[in-house]
Design an enzyme around this catalytic site. Structure first.
Site, PDB file in Angstrom:
ATOM      1  N   CYS A 108       0.582  -1.095   0.043  1.00 47.87           N
ATOM      2  CA  CYS A 108      -0.139   0.184   0.041  1.00 47.87           C
ATOM      3  C   CYS A 108       0.810   1.147  -0.007  1.00 47.87           C
ATOM      4  O   CYS A 108       0.432   2.224  -0.544  1.00 47.87           O
ATOM      5  CB  CYS A 108      -1.068   0.090   1.180  1.00 47.87           C
ATOM      6  SG  CYS A 108      -0.149  -0.123   2.745  1.00 47.87           S
ATOM      7  N   HIS A 120      -1.681   1.561   7.495  1.00 49.25           N
ATOM      8  CA  HIS A 120      -1.926   1.487   6.333  1.00 49.25           C
ATOM      9  C   HIS A 120      -2.121   2.690   5.607  1.00 49.25           C
ATOM     10  O   HIS A 120      -2.227   3.753   6.182  1.00 49.25           O
ATOM     11  CB  HIS A 120      -3.415   0.692   6.173  1.00 49.25           C
ATOM     12  CG  HIS A 120      -3.890   0.530   4.733  1.00 49.25           C
ATOM     13  ND1 HIS A 120      -3.374  -0.501   4.011  1.00 49.25           N
ATOM     14  CD2 HIS A 120      -4.901   0.868   4.236  1.00 49.25           C
ATOM     15  CE1 HIS A 120      -4.174  -0.422   2.572  1.00 49.25           C
ATOM     16  NE2 HIS A 120      -5.123   0.444   2.885  1.00 49.25           N
TER      17      HIS A 120
END
Length: 580
Positions: free
Chosen positions: A204, A527
């Site tokens: 990510c 994230h």
């Protein structure tokens, strides 16, 4: 993670042996049972693993369900958490207590594979295809036929014909095309080039930065106008290799061209295909360039951004193009878009002698303001990204703002007694004042917020979760060297001795926000997500999933990297200025 060496001598991550053994033992479709447990709620959200939609997974060892990571064994379906117990997590202890075959587990809340023996996330192409298929099925209407998901065809793509690039001052910060319907809008209404990027295993960090770069207007115009043609570049590279081989040179040197892979990524994302794209080739090339970062572990998005720009720059530098232009920012597309020049003034407090140095930079790293309340800067008039919320809640808008961080960055700083510098006029070491300013603004300004703190003394690292307000429109004029020196000296002296005029900077000092890279979660379990401003709408890019959001969501996001583009562009060739 163990490594192997490819033909060019670069260290690459070795596939997990436990995953390979699991696949060998369970046939051609080892994850068939997991496919029936994939849940996507709401449609367009993140996939999870549940046998029943209302099931609440709990750790079989401690009974807890609130942990950030719960793993289900793919072999026996036992659920365990990542909480350490006797040096091992409950999930790892479960794998060690049973015969071989229980090492592979799946994150029940993120639908990502994890090897409890290697203690690392692993990637399986078939499982990833099943997750993307479930997401696609949830995003379509009940009557839509779901096509079989197929891996990307890596053969040569047909190039799209684009008009020759030329400066368009009426151009707004708009780009994109999506892979699914957003809030009832038809595909033809979606911005061009907005496409999800598949997570290839803790990637990510890469996807978030790529989304920002794919929609950086000057960079997008450069690649879509075929200014870097990967086929011509590869042909030239092969010819250079052959020539180097005949002369006994190093044929492997300079074989990786990140600009070519960026060109391929632009072609794929702007091709019109709406299915999520897997930037595997780009990841592989980046691993070759930055072999020390080649792993499936989570990396820092800012570190990836700097490494990628350095890779594009070093390729051009090895080819010997435009000698002597490195300091001006004209050596490569990465520096032409992102490179600016910082000015550092160190003034002797005894005699006033000032030592000035200039350093090129592709971004500016900013410290967050102290946590105590602070009056908002009156240096310039900015539209705060959430002033309405602040007024309603009674919060002090002056606490941790991007404007405040820039004020702090350019504020005079008294250096300590252990940092005395040698004054050429006094001929001794003296105490001094240091002040930073921006000599030259880039076309695109990237601001990196220092949210990760590492203390070698305390031997600990932590993440700073303090909220930062960032404006959608930003005037950089107060932070230019011309403004800083004018405030310091007034009209008594001309601040620039022999430098180029500062007028171009002052004409294009206003910037517009078009991308925000955010980080949520902890230091070691976070994230990255990117918010893009396209066609005056905001879109959330969360790996393969694209959703439209309102600007209040963006204002509330925990900004880590902010990308601003100039409202007005100054072109030396045409000597014209215009509004973007």
């Amino acid at each position: 993670m163990s490594s192997m060496t490819n033909i060019n001598g670069h260290a690459l991550p070795q596939p997990c042996s436990h995953l390979a053994a699991f696949r060998s033992k369970n046939g051609s479709k080892p994850f068939r049972a997991l496919q029936d447990c994939l849940r996507v709620k709401p449609p367009g959200g993140r996939a999870s693993i549940r046998r029943d939609p209302d099931e609440l997974p709990r750790c079989a060892a401690c009974g807890e369900s609130a942990h950030s990571r719960l793993y289900a064994c793919v072999t026996c379906a036992a659920v365990h958490c990542h909480t350490p117990s006797g040096g091992l997590s409950h999930a790892a202890a479960h794998a060690e207590s049973l015969p071989p075959g229980h090492e592979i587990a799946v994150d029940v809340d993120r639908a990502e594979l994890f090897c409890c023996a290697c203690r690392d996330q692993v990637y399986d192409r078939d499982f990833d295809a099943a997750v993307v298929l479930a997401q696609t099925a949830a995003s379509t209407t009940a009557s839509s036929a779901i096509q079989q998901y197929a891996p990307e065809n890596l053969r040569k793509r047909r190039r799209i014909d684009y008009k020759p690039w030329s400066p368009d001052f009426r151009e707004q910060v708009i780009v994109g095309k999506n892979s699914s319907l957003l809030h009832g809008r038809t595909p033809s209404d979606l911005p061009w080039g907005l496409r999800g990027l598949n997570n290839l295993g803790n990637t990510c960090f890469m996807n978030s930065v790529l989304q920002a770069l794919l929609h950086t207007p000057p960079l997008r115009n450069y690649f879509l106008s075929d200014r870097h043609n990967r086929y011509f570049c590869q042909k030239k590279s092969n010819a250079d290799k052959k020539s180097a081989g005949n002369s006994g040179g190093n044929t492997a040197a300079g074989s990786v061209c990140l600009a070519c892979d960026m060109d391929a990524t632009f072609s794929a994302v702007f091709s019109g295909d709406r299915k999520p794209y897997s930037p595997a080739k780009f990841l592989y090339s980046w691993w070759q360039y930055a072999a020390n970062l080649a792993s499936y572990e989570q990396q820092d998005a800012h570190e990836f951004f700097i490494s990628m720009l350095d890779g594009i720059h070093e390729k051009v530098e090895k080819e010997g193009r435009k000698p002597g232009s490195q300091g001006t920012g004209d050596c490569c597309v990465a520096h032409r878009v992102f490179s600016g020049i910082l000015r550092s003034d160190v003034m002797c407090m005894a005699c006033g002698f000032t030592s000035t140095t200039y350093d090129p930079c592709v971004d500016i790293s900013l410290d967050l303001e102290p946590g105590s309340a602070k009056t908002m800067s009156t240096k310039s008039n900015h539209s705060c990204n959430g002033n309405a919320d602040c007024m309603n809640s009674g919060q002090n808008c002056g606490t941790s703002t991007l404007v405040g961080c820039l004020d702090r960055f350019t504020r005079p700083e008294r250096l300590g007694s252990d940092q005395k510098f040698f004054c050429q006029q006094c001929q001794v070491r003296q105490e001094s004042l240091k002040q930073m300013s921006i000599r030259k603004l880039p076309l695109v300004s990237c601001f990196h917020i220092k949210r990760f703190e590492h203390s070698s003394i305390r031997k600990m690292s932590r993440k700073v979760d303090r909220y930062l307000q960032f404006p959608f429109s930003l005037d950089m004029a107060p932070y230019l060297s011309s403004s800083i020196l004018r405030n310091r000296f007034g009209n008594r002296i001309r601040p620039f001795d022999g430098d180029e005029p500062e007028a171009p900077n002052e004409l294009c000092s206003e910037f517009e926000l078009f991308a925000v890279v955010t980080h949520t979660g902890k230091l070691d379990a976070g994230h990255y997500v990117t918010y893009l401003r396209l066609s005056n709408h905001w879109y959330k890019c969360d790996d393969a999933w694209i959703t439209q959001v309102n600007e209040d969501i963006v204002r509330a996001a925990q900004g880590y990297m902010m990308f601003y583009v100039q409202k007005m562009l100054f072109y030396k060739a045409s000597e014209r200025q215009g509004s973007a």
